[in-house]
Design an enzyme around this catalytic site. Structure first.
Site, PDB file in Angstrom:
ATOM      1  N   CYS A  60      39.300  32.703  37.574  1.00 44.64           N
ATOM      2  CA  CYS A  60      39.485  34.099  37.976  1.00 44.64           C
ATOM      3  C   CYS A  60      38.628  34.387  39.211  1.00 44.64           C
ATOM      4  CB  CYS A  60      39.103  35.030  36.819  1.00 44.64           C
ATOM      5  SG  CYS A  60      39.401  36.764  37.226  1.00 44.64           S
ATOM      6  N   CYS A  64      32.688  39.207  37.397  1.00 42.51           N
ATOM      7  CA  CYS A  64      32.100  39.889  36.233  1.00 42.51           C
ATOM      8  C   CYS A  64      30.964  39.019  35.647  1.00 42.51           C
ATOM      9  CB  CYS A  64      33.171  40.154  35.188  1.00 42.51           C
ATOM     10  SG  CYS A  64      34.685  40.834  35.916  1.00 42.51           S
ATOM     11  N   CYS A  67      31.334  37.068  32.293  1.00 48.78           N
ATOM     12  CA  CYS A  67      32.575  36.376  31.923  1.00 48.78           C
ATOM     13  C   CYS A  67      32.603  34.886  32.251  1.00 48.78           C
ATOM     14  CB  CYS A  67      33.762  37.066  32.583  1.00 48.78           C
ATOM     15  SG  CYS A  67      35.329  36.366  32.000  1.00 48.78           S
ATOM     16  N   CYS A 104      47.550  40.309  20.921  1.00 45.85           N
ATOM     17  CA  CYS A 104      47.034  40.663  22.249  1.00 45.85           C
ATOM     18  C   CYS A 104      46.984  39.424  23.124  1.00 45.85           C
ATOM     19  CB  CYS A 104      45.627  41.227  22.140  1.00 45.85           C
ATOM     20  SG  CYS A 104      45.472  42.544  20.948  1.00 45.85           S
ATOM     21  N   CYS A 135      50.034  43.841  22.839  1.00 51.07           N
ATOM     22  CA  CYS A 135      49.008  44.333  23.766  1.00 51.07           C
ATOM     23  C   CYS A 135      48.805  43.253  24.825  1.00 51.07           C
ATOM     24  CB  CYS A 135      47.703  44.575  23.003  1.00 51.07           C
ATOM     25  SG  CYS A 135      46.330  45.067  24.078  1.00 51.07           S
ATOM     26  N   CYS A 195      44.035  50.819  25.290  1.00 54.07           N
ATOM     27  CA  CYS A 195      42.938  50.142  24.592  1.00 54.07           C
ATOM     28  C   CYS A 195      41.849  49.975  25.634  1.00 54.07           C
ATOM     29  CB  CYS A 195      43.418  48.789  24.060  1.00 54.07           C
ATOM     30  SG  CYS A 195      42.075  47.814  23.338  1.00 54.07           S
ATOM     31  N   ARG A 267      37.200  49.152  17.505  1.00 59.66           N
ATOM     32  CA  ARG A 267      37.221  47.729  17.167  1.00 59.66           C
ATOM     33  C   ARG A 267      35.848  47.097  17.292  1.00 59.66           C
ATOM     34  NH1 ARG A 267      41.100  45.669  20.368  1.00 59.66           N
ATOM     35  NH2 ARG A 267      42.543  46.520  18.849  1.00 59.66           N
TER      36      ARG A 267
HETATM   37  N1  SAM Z   1      40.944  39.894  33.587  1.00 52.30           N
HETATM   38  C1  SAM Z   1      41.276  41.059  32.879  1.00 52.30           C
HETATM   39  C2  SAM Z   1      40.221  42.132  32.971  1.00 52.30           C
HETATM   40  O1  SAM Z   1      39.074  41.828  33.237  1.00 52.30           O
HETATM   41  O2  SAM Z   1      40.573  43.290  32.749  1.00 52.30           O
HETATM   42  C3  SAM Z   1      41.603  40.807  31.420  1.00 52.30           C
HETATM   43  C4  SAM Z   1      40.800  39.791  30.646  1.00 52.30           C
HETATM   44  S1  SAM Z   1      39.050  40.121  30.470  1.00 52.30           S
HETATM   45  C5  SAM Z   1      38.444  38.621  29.794  1.00 52.30           C
HETATM   46  C6  SAM Z   1      39.037  41.297  29.105  1.00 52.30           C
HETATM   47  C7  SAM Z   1      37.717  41.799  28.620  1.00 52.30           C
HETATM   48  O3  SAM Z   1      37.020  40.783  27.924  1.00 52.30           O
HETATM   49  C8  SAM Z   1      36.690  42.280  29.630  1.00 52.30           C
HETATM   50  O4  SAM Z   1      36.956  43.557  30.116  1.00 52.30           O
HETATM   51  C9  SAM Z   1      35.418  42.267  28.820  1.00 52.30           C
HETATM   52  O5  SAM Z   1      35.202  43.515  28.192  1.00 52.30           O
HETATM   53  C10 SAM Z   1      35.686  41.205  27.748  1.00 52.30           C
HETATM   54  N2  SAM Z   1      34.769  40.068  27.888  1.00 52.30           N
HETATM   55  C11 SAM Z   1      34.836  39.077  28.795  1.00 52.30           C
HETATM   56  N3  SAM Z   1      33.815  38.214  28.652  1.00 52.30           N
HETATM   57  C12 SAM Z   1      33.067  38.678  27.621  1.00 52.30           C
HETATM   58  C13 SAM Z   1      31.886  38.224  26.985  1.00 52.30           C
HETATM   59  N4  SAM Z   1      31.247  37.133  27.395  1.00 52.30           N
HETATM   60  N5  SAM Z   1      31.406  38.924  25.946  1.00 52.30           N
HETATM   61  C14 SAM Z   1      32.041  40.041  25.523  1.00 52.30           C
HETATM   62  N6  SAM Z   1      33.163  40.527  26.083  1.00 52.30           N
HETATM   63  C15 SAM Z   1      33.677  39.846  27.121  1.00 52.30           C
HETATM   64 FE1  SF4 Z   2      38.299  37.789  35.504  1.00 57.00          FE
HETATM   65 FE2  SF4 Z   2      36.754  37.645  33.367  1.00 57.00          FE
HETATM   66 FE3  SF4 Z   2      36.398  39.606  35.094  1.00 57.00          FE
HETATM   67 FE4  SF4 Z   2      38.630  39.578  33.555  1.00 57.00          FE
HETATM   68  S1  SF4 Z   2      36.513  39.822  32.842  1.00 57.00           S
HETATM   69  S2  SF4 Z   2      38.479  40.003  35.738  1.00 57.00           S
HETATM   70  S3  SF4 Z   2      38.933  37.361  33.403  1.00 57.00           S
HETATM   71  S4  SF4 Z   2      36.093  37.420  35.503  1.00 57.00           S
END
Ligand code: SAM
Ligand code: SF4
Ligand code: DTB
Length: 338
Positions: A60, A64, A67, A104, A135, A195, A267
């Site tokens: 990606c 973030c 992530c 989801c 979802c 959500c 949740r």
């Molecule tokens: N890329 C899209 C986005 O960011 O909206 C969808 C997938 S992203 C992985 C969805 C959500 O997963 C993020 O908004 C975050 O809240 C959650 N998430 C990702 N990594 C995480 C982590 N290490 N611990 C807890 N929640 C996490």
């Molecule tokens: Fe990409 Fe992870 Fe950020 Fe979603 S949360 S935009 S998958 S880096």
């Protein structure tokens, strides 16, 4: 004095200070209040169950800090392209047979192209035909994309605010809090259910947690589904060594979320794998009434189905009846401070 959340598309309903006052209540008073609100709006012992599948993993472009799927960090995640339909369907059938009510699908995209959306739409239609709620979480949507998903029969779009507006830039630099609000507005205007939640345990202050809850409550209407994720500390990410959040503070966060958004399904989302059963029990008492069921979240582990079944049995929790789920999700106005 704490600033109210003011944003173009946010109408402040709960001042941050009123939310901080809830956080500061004696624990037993807070839990009684949350439990009372919970029982007034939801079946007392029913928990909605969703299943999660990563349909496009890793690589990606976003940054973030929490992530493991960001291409900017060296993590254990093996990138994988968009999953073929048959594989998605097999996972959805398995989830349905194991008792999931909603399926989801998550994709590690900044935002989908029209071609990628065409493929996800096929996934949504196929999963829907199994009788499951659907979802997806695909990142930011452009004009018209939410309408296409709605026309395909999608029920929910997941798009988290993740943290308070004033903290957002410290966690994510490749997009803004306003970008999140813009996508949420498109989702809402297309008639999809929202959500939307966030992550705690990223080393943030209580004020930031309160700011996140205030921002969620300010969405008009507030989300039908609010995932509260506890950070899963993924090796290689900037937050890999974030300090542990006190479990009591996590339970308080659930309780305050329940009080502030009484009709939302809250949740108990990521983080259960490392959570003690008693903490989870307190979260259910504090008003959490949904979980991710199944041994994987997107890329990290979730409790084994057997462990969850045993926990539910010990607590006398039952699956949320389907008609209750739909009834809870009618459009609603936000609650206000007493
Ligand atoms: N890329 C899209 C986005 O960011 O909206 C969808 C997938 S992203 C992985 C969805 C959500 O997963 C993020 O908004 C975050 O809240 C959650 N998430 C990702 N990594 C995480 C982590 N290490 N611990 C807890 N929640 C996490
Ligand atoms: Fe990409 Fe992870 Fe950020 Fe979603 S949360 S935009 S998958 S880096
Ligand atoms: C949400 O709020 N939590 C889920 C879902 N929405 C997509 C994702 C949790 C991801 C946890 C880290 C991982 O497994 O990669």
């Amino acid at each position: 004095m704490h600033a109210r959340v003011r944003h173009e598309t946010l109408a402040p309903v709960w001042p941050v200070q009123a939310i901080l006052d809830l956080f500061a209540l004696p624990f037993n008073d807070l839990l009684l209040r949350a439990q009372t609100v919970h029982r007034a709006h939801h079946p007392a012992n029913a928990v909605q169950q969703s299943s999660l599948l990563s349909i496009k993993t890793g690589a990606c472009p976003e940054d973030c800090a929490y992530c493991p799927q960001s291409s900017r960090y060296h993590t254990e995640v093996e990138p994988a392209p968009l999953m073929p339909l048959e594989q998605v369907l097999a996972a959805a059938r398995k989830a349905r047979d194991a008792g999931a009510q909603r399926f989801c699908m998550g994709a590690a995209w900044r935002s989908p192209t029209e071609r990628q959306l065409d493929q996800v739409i096929e996934h949504v239609q196929a999963v829907k035909s199994l009788g499951l709620e659907t979802c997806v979480t695909l990142g930011m949507l452009k004009d018209g994309q939410a309408e296409r998903l709605k026309a395909a029969g999608l029920d929910y779009y997941n798009h988290n605010l993740d943290t308070a507006p004033e903290h957002y830039g410290e966690i994510i630099r490749t997009r803004t809090f306003q970008d999140r609000l813009d996508t949420l507005r498109r989702v809402r205007d297309a008639g999809l259910k929202v959500c939307c939640g966030g992550i705690v345990g990223m080393g943030e202050s209580r004020e930031i947690r309160a700011g996140l809850i205030a921002a969620l409550a300010s969405l008009d209407p507030y989300p039908e589904s609010v995932p509260v994720n506890q950070l899963v500390k993924a090796p290689g990410t900037p937050l890999a060594d974030a300090p542990d959040l006190d479990p009591i503070e996590f339970v308080r966060t659930i309780a305050v979320t329940r009080i502030v958004m009484p009709r939302a399904v809250v949740r108990l989302s990521a983080g259960r794998e490392s959570m003690h059963d008693s903490t989870q029990a307190l979260c259910f008492m504090a008003g959490a009434n949904s979980i991710f069921h199944g041994e994987r979240l997107l890329t990290t582990p979730n409790p084994q189905a057997q462990a969850d079944a045993r926990l539910f049995e010990r607590l006398g929790l039952v699956p949320m009846p389907d008609d209750t789920v739909s009834a809870t999700l009618e459009t609603h106005a936000a609650a206000s401070p007493a």
